[in-house]
Motif scaffolding. Sequence first.
Motif, PDB file in Angstrom:
ATOM      1  N   HIS A  11      35.311  -2.660 -66.162  1.00 33.07           N
ATOM      2  CA  HIS A  11      36.773  -2.590 -66.021  1.00 33.07           C
ATOM      3  C   HIS A  11      37.445  -2.975 -67.340  1.00 33.07           C
ATOM      4  CE1 HIS A  11      36.113  -2.676 -61.593  1.00 33.07           C
ATOM      5  NE2 HIS A  11      35.111  -3.466 -61.931  1.00 33.07           N
ATOM      6  N   PRO A  12      38.710  -2.569 -67.527  1.00 31.88           N
ATOM      7  CA  PRO A  12      39.462  -3.100 -68.674  1.00 31.88           C
ATOM      8  C   PRO A  12      39.580  -4.612 -68.525  1.00 31.88           C
ATOM      9  CG  PRO A  12      40.725  -1.398 -67.493  1.00 31.88           C
ATOM     10  CD  PRO A  12      39.530  -1.707 -66.666  1.00 31.88           C
ATOM     11  N   HIS A  36      41.451   5.167 -65.124  1.00 31.58           N
ATOM     12  CA  HIS A  36      40.572   4.164 -64.502  1.00 31.58           C
ATOM     13  C   HIS A  36      41.264   3.520 -63.300  1.00 31.58           C
ATOM     14  CE1 HIS A  36      37.708   0.865 -64.040  1.00 31.58           C
ATOM     15  NE2 HIS A  36      38.781   0.090 -63.888  1.00 31.58           N
ATOM     16  N   CYS A  40      39.924   3.033 -59.513  1.00 29.79           N
ATOM     17  CA  CYS A  40      39.379   1.694 -59.253  1.00 29.79           C
ATOM     18  C   CYS A  40      40.336   0.868 -58.386  1.00 29.79           C
ATOM     19  CB  CYS A  40      39.137   0.984 -60.584  1.00 29.79           C
ATOM     20  SG  CYS A  40      38.609  -0.723 -60.394  1.00 29.79           S
ATOM     21  N   CYS A  43      41.312  -2.731 -59.932  1.00 26.83           N
ATOM     22  CA  CYS A  43      42.301  -2.738 -61.013  1.00 26.83           C
ATOM     23  C   CYS A  43      43.661  -2.276 -60.507  1.00 26.83           C
ATOM     24  CB  CYS A  43      41.832  -1.884 -62.188  1.00 26.83           C
ATOM     25  SG  CYS A  43      40.512  -2.696 -63.120  1.00 26.83           S
TER      26      CYS A  43
HETATM   27 ZN   LIG Z   1      38.741  -1.476 -62.608  1.00 29.92          ZN
END
Ligand SMILES: [Zn+2]
Length: 234
Positions: A11-12, A36, A40, A43
């Motif tokens: 993940h970021p 993303h 996700c 997130c």
């Molecule tokens: Zn994520």
Amino acid sequence: MSGDSSMIRHHPDKNQLLEYAAGTLARGPSLVIAAHVQMCADCRTHYHTLNSLGGSLLNESPAQPIQPNAFEHLMTRIDRIVEKNTVKEIKDREPEPLNNQGPALTNLPRVLQKLLAKNPARKWRKVSRSLQVCRVRTGQRDYEVAFHHLRSGAKLPEHDHRGQEFAVVLHGSFSDHNGIYGPGDFVFREPGQVHRPIATQDKDCLCFSAVGAPVAITGIRGLLLNPLIPFRPG
Ligand SMILES: [Zn+2]
């Protein structure tokens, strides 16, 4: 979209997500993080929390306002700036014909569908026998933004990037010395980090990436290592 959100492992980091939510992250990386976030669930939850915190942070810290709905703002910026470029390009020359020979770009997050709608004249470039690249215009000059298609089982030569690299896996998977990256996984590399991606055997791998302008690398490594693909922002 392919992939199960619960299988996403990369993940970021918090700062990247905060910068994205605040609207202070450059457009190239913002597109990658937006894709993303759409894939996700974790997130997405963090992003909505940051957005709902936005109002109170805005009151307390006018110097660093959180901009609510950074995603919608990003979509508007795609509309505005890419359209302006497209009009200019059409004036300059005839648009390129649609290239149907390249890999299919289907089943994508909404932000990328919209970006593709703004890039009707797409062209896949064969970098090697197993790697094809399709650049997309995003109306900025700091990042090269592109789809990368890696044939199943393909090994890319070891390479580094002269700028920061942000990427998200859309279909298939690849591995490098940091682990395995599957659908939805976020990839971040600092300038000069060397890696050698290998697509997994079972499926072709499609990624979307933003690679920053080259950062000078000094010393013998700078002389020996060349970027795999010349930097072409847009
Ligand atoms: Zn994520």
